[in-house]
Design a protein around this motif. Structure first.
Motif, PDB file in Angstrom:
ATOM      1  N   ILE A 114      44.219  32.429  41.239  1.00 48.96           N
ATOM      2  CA  ILE A 114      43.896  31.107  40.695  1.00 48.96           C
ATOM      3  C   ILE A 114      42.687  31.207  39.765  1.00 48.96           C
ATOM      4  CG2 ILE A 114      43.061  28.802  41.354  1.00 48.96           C
ATOM      5  CD1 ILE A 114      44.688  29.303  44.036  1.00 48.96           C
ATOM      6  N   THR A 115      41.692  31.951  40.204  1.00 47.22           N
ATOM      7  CA  THR A 115      40.442  32.071  39.448  1.00 47.22           C
ATOM      8  C   THR A 115      40.473  33.323  38.573  1.00 47.22           C
ATOM      9  OG1 THR A 115      39.395  33.351  41.220  1.00 47.22           O
ATOM     10  CG2 THR A 115      39.122  30.943  41.282  1.00 47.22           C
ATOM     11  N   ALA A 134      31.240  41.285  41.447  1.00 50.11           N
ATOM     12  CA  ALA A 134      31.719  42.613  41.041  1.00 50.11           C
ATOM     13  C   ALA A 134      32.796  43.134  41.989  1.00 50.11           C
ATOM     14  CB  ALA A 134      30.544  43.578  40.965  1.00 50.11           C
ATOM     15  N   PHE A 135      32.680  42.796  43.296  1.00 55.68           N
ATOM     16  CA  PHE A 135      33.677  43.343  44.239  1.00 55.68           C
ATOM     17  C   PHE A 135      35.062  42.752  44.027  1.00 55.68           C
ATOM     18  CE2 PHE A 135      34.018  39.707  47.025  1.00 55.68           C
ATOM     19  CZ  PHE A 135      32.745  39.126  47.079  1.00 55.68           C
ATOM     20  N   ARG A 136      35.150  41.686  43.222  1.00 50.92           N
ATOM     21  CA  ARG A 136      36.480  41.120  42.925  1.00 50.92           C
ATOM     22  C   ARG A 136      37.102  41.722  41.665  1.00 50.92           C
ATOM     23  NH1 ARG A 136      36.593  36.601  46.443  1.00 50.92           N
ATOM     24  NH2 ARG A 136      34.468  35.878  46.828  1.00 50.92           N
ATOM     25  N   PHE A 195      44.001  30.836  35.380  1.00 49.40           N
ATOM     26  CA  PHE A 195      44.699  29.662  34.850  1.00 49.40           C
ATOM     27  C   PHE A 195      45.015  28.637  35.939  1.00 49.40           C
ATOM     28  CE2 PHE A 195      45.896  33.060  31.768  1.00 49.40           C
ATOM     29  CZ  PHE A 195      45.142  32.576  30.712  1.00 49.40           C
ATOM     30  N   GLY A 196      44.271  28.724  37.046  1.00 48.35           N
ATOM     31  CA  GLY A 196      44.502  27.770  38.124  1.00 48.35           C
ATOM     32  C   GLY A 196      45.884  27.958  38.729  1.00 48.35           C
ATOM     33  N   ILE A 197      46.411  26.883  39.319  1.00 45.88           N
ATOM     34  CA  ILE A 197      47.701  27.037  40.004  1.00 45.88           C
ATOM     35  C   ILE A 197      48.844  27.245  39.012  1.00 45.88           C
ATOM     36  CG2 ILE A 197      46.848  25.667  41.953  1.00 45.88           C
ATOM     37  CD1 ILE A 197      48.924  23.530  41.211  1.00 45.88           C
ATOM     38  N   GLN A 198      48.620  26.925  37.727  1.00 40.39           N
ATOM     39  CA  GLN A 198      49.673  27.171  36.722  1.00 40.39           C
ATOM     40  C   GLN A 198      50.031  28.644  36.642  1.00 40.39           C
ATOM     41  OE1 GLN A 198      47.471  24.542  36.042  1.00 40.39           O
ATOM     42  NE2 GLN A 198      49.257  23.280  36.513  1.00 40.39           N
ATOM     43  N   GLY A 199      49.112  29.518  37.064  1.00 38.55           N
ATOM     44  CA  GLY A 199      49.402  30.952  37.060  1.00 38.55           C
ATOM     45  C   GLY A 199      50.666  31.285  37.841  1.00 38.55           C
ATOM     46  N   TYR A 200      50.908  30.541  38.930  1.00 33.33           N
ATOM     47  CA  TYR A 200      52.130  30.787  39.716  1.00 33.33           C
ATOM     48  C   TYR A 200      53.361  30.462  38.868  1.00 33.33           C
ATOM     49  CZ  TYR A 200      49.444  31.040  44.141  1.00 33.33           C
ATOM     50  OH  TYR A 200      48.593  31.393  45.151  1.00 33.33           O
ATOM     51  N   GLU A 201      53.278  29.338  38.142  1.00 34.24           N
ATOM     52  CA  GLU A 201      54.411  28.940  37.298  1.00 34.24           C
ATOM     53  C   GLU A 201      54.682  30.009  36.241  1.00 34.24           C
ATOM     54  OE1 GLU A 201      54.016  25.126  35.333  1.00 34.24           O
ATOM     55  OE2 GLU A 201      55.624  25.649  33.931  1.00 34.24           O
TER      56      GLU A 201
END
Ligand code: DQA
Length: 146
Positions: free
Chosen positions: A102-103, A110-112, A128-134
């Motif tokens: 999402i983020t 850094a660990f991410r 892109f927020g939840i639109q990333g799933y779409e």
């Protein structure tokens, strides 16, 4: 086989909506599921939607996708940055992986910045927020069309 895309969500994503809303927004996991199902209908693919807080359960779910799933859309949450075991489960089953966050993990701690999944994914969508799933479902549906 009717095309099936399995959307998998890892630890703590059940808390979306109330979890650090300044970071993750106000959308809930149920909102994400509704978006995924709507996108699946538009793309004419079956959607299975799953969330767990247990790493072993996630591994068993990934293993169960072998031979019956066209693509995996996976937000592995914190396991993205820690789990060789989830990576190994994905590479064991020979199903194309689409990694979603999402983020924008690259703008965060850094660990991410390191993912055990990105180099075994078709592609990565983050920020892109939840639109990333779409977006991931649309791309997975296009690429798996015969
Ligand atoms: C996340 C990013 C991860 O770093 C974090 O641990 C999460 C959610 C995201 O969707 O932005 O739990 O995967």
């Amino acid at each position: 086989m009717q095309r099936k895309i399995v959307v998998l969500n890892g630890c703590n994503l059940n808390l979306l909506g109330t979890r650090e809303p300044e970071t993750y927004g106000r959308d809930t996991l149920a909102d994400i599921e509704a978006l995924c199902r709507k996108t699946g209908e538009e793309c004419e693919v079956e959607i299975e939607f799953f969330q767990t807080n247990f790493e072993g359960e996630m591994i068993e779910k990934i293993q169960s996708c072998r031979g019956n799933t066209s693509a995996l859309v996976l937000n592995a949450a914190a396991w993205t940055h820690t789990s060789v075991a989830i990576r190994d489960a994905v590479t064991a089953i020979d199903v194309p992986l689409f990694e979603v966050h999402i983020t924008n993990v690259h703008k965060r701690d850094a660990f991410r910045h390191h993912s055990f999944l990105s180099d075994v994914s078709v592609g990565v969508i983050c920020g892109f927020g939840i639109q990333g799933y779409e977006y991931a479902i649309r791309k997975a549906a296009l690429l798996t069309k015969s």
